[in-house]
Design a protein around this motif. Structure first.
Motif, PDB file in Angstrom:
ATOM      1  N   ILE A 225      72.289 -15.699   4.078  1.00  0.00           N
ATOM      2  CA  ILE A 225      70.915 -15.509   3.411  1.00  0.00           C
ATOM      3  C   ILE A 225      70.421 -13.810   3.662  1.00  0.00           C
ATOM      4  O   ILE A 225      70.167 -13.508   2.422  1.00  0.00           O
ATOM      5  N   VAL A 226      70.479 -13.342   4.656  1.00  0.00           N
ATOM      6  CA  VAL A 226      70.452 -12.054   4.977  1.00  0.00           C
ATOM      7  C   VAL A 226      71.150 -11.174   3.983  1.00  0.00           C
ATOM      8  O   VAL A 226      70.924 -10.050   3.367  1.00  0.00           O
ATOM      9  N   GLY A 227      72.586 -11.214   3.883  1.00  0.00           N
ATOM     10  CA  GLY A 227      73.459 -10.593   3.028  1.00  0.00           C
ATOM     11  C   GLY A 227      73.019 -10.911   1.699  1.00  0.00           C
ATOM     12  O   GLY A 227      73.027  -9.934   0.732  1.00  0.00           O
ATOM     13  N   GLY A 228      72.521 -11.820   1.142  1.00  0.00           N
ATOM     14  CA  GLY A 228      72.300 -12.210  -0.057  1.00  0.00           C
ATOM     15  C   GLY A 228      71.099 -11.238  -0.666  1.00  0.00           C
ATOM     16  O   GLY A 228      71.046 -10.735  -1.487  1.00  0.00           O
ATOM     17  N   TRP A 229      69.896 -11.357   0.316  1.00  0.00           N
ATOM     18  CA  TRP A 229      68.806 -10.531   0.020  1.00  0.00           C
ATOM     19  C   TRP A 229      69.168  -9.290  -0.096  1.00  0.00           C
ATOM     20  O   TRP A 229      68.701  -8.560  -0.763  1.00  0.00           O
ATOM     21  N   VAL A 230      70.124  -8.774   0.872  1.00  0.00           N
ATOM     22  CA  VAL A 230      70.417  -7.352   0.939  1.00  0.00           C
ATOM     23  C   VAL A 230      71.198  -7.067  -0.583  1.00  0.00           C
ATOM     24  O   VAL A 230      70.936  -5.895  -1.117  1.00  0.00           O
ATOM     25  N   ALA A 231      72.078  -7.855  -0.889  1.00  0.00           N
ATOM     26  CA  ALA A 231      72.810  -7.710  -2.152  1.00  0.00           C
ATOM     27  C   ALA A 231      71.884  -7.635  -3.115  1.00  0.00           C
ATOM     28  O   ALA A 231      72.051  -6.674  -4.370  1.00  0.00           O
ATOM     29  N   LEU A 232      71.027  -8.669  -3.185  1.00  0.00           N
ATOM     30  CA  LEU A 232      69.985  -8.537  -4.440  1.00  0.00           C
ATOM     31  C   LEU A 232      69.129  -7.333  -4.619  1.00  0.00           C
ATOM     32  O   LEU A 232      68.890  -6.895  -5.712  1.00  0.00           O
ATOM     33  N   ILE A 233      68.578  -6.678  -3.407  1.00  0.00           N
ATOM     34  CA  ILE A 233      67.879  -5.698  -3.190  1.00  0.00           C
ATOM     35  C   ILE A 233      68.682  -4.400  -3.947  1.00  0.00           C
ATOM     36  O   ILE A 233      68.377  -3.428  -4.558  1.00  0.00           O
TER      37      ILE A 233
END
Length: 85
Positions: A74-82
């Motif tokens: 989840i955190v990795g997905g948010w970072v990738a999205l940003i």
């Protein structure tokens, strides 16, 4: 409906709506040796303490490493999205 919900959340004491109903989470367990919590806060504390005791015995449903991996995804997905936006 709202009165029944209020009784379920805050407990049904003597003279209050739903006083005849047993809304206690301890009604189906055999806790003869322990004093029964009376207030909402006491019931909440007991519920948390029971959950901690279950987790220490290993009675948890989802292993900790699965939860940690899910959090990392989840955190990795948010970072990738940003970063990629």
């Amino acid at each position: 409906m709202a009165a029944g919900l209020r009784a379920a959340v805050f407990g049904a004491g003597p003279g209050r709506l739903g006083a005849a109903m047993d809304l206690s989470p301890f009604s189906s367990r055999d806790d003869a040796g322990r004093p029964q919590p009376t207030g909402w806060v006491d019931r909440r504390r007991q519920k948390i303490a029971d959950e901690i005791a279950r987790n220490r015995r290993g009675d948890y449903v989802v292993p900790t490493w699965v939860l940690a991996a899910l959090l990392a995804v989840i955190v990795g997905g948010w970072v990738a999205l940003i970063v990629l936006a």
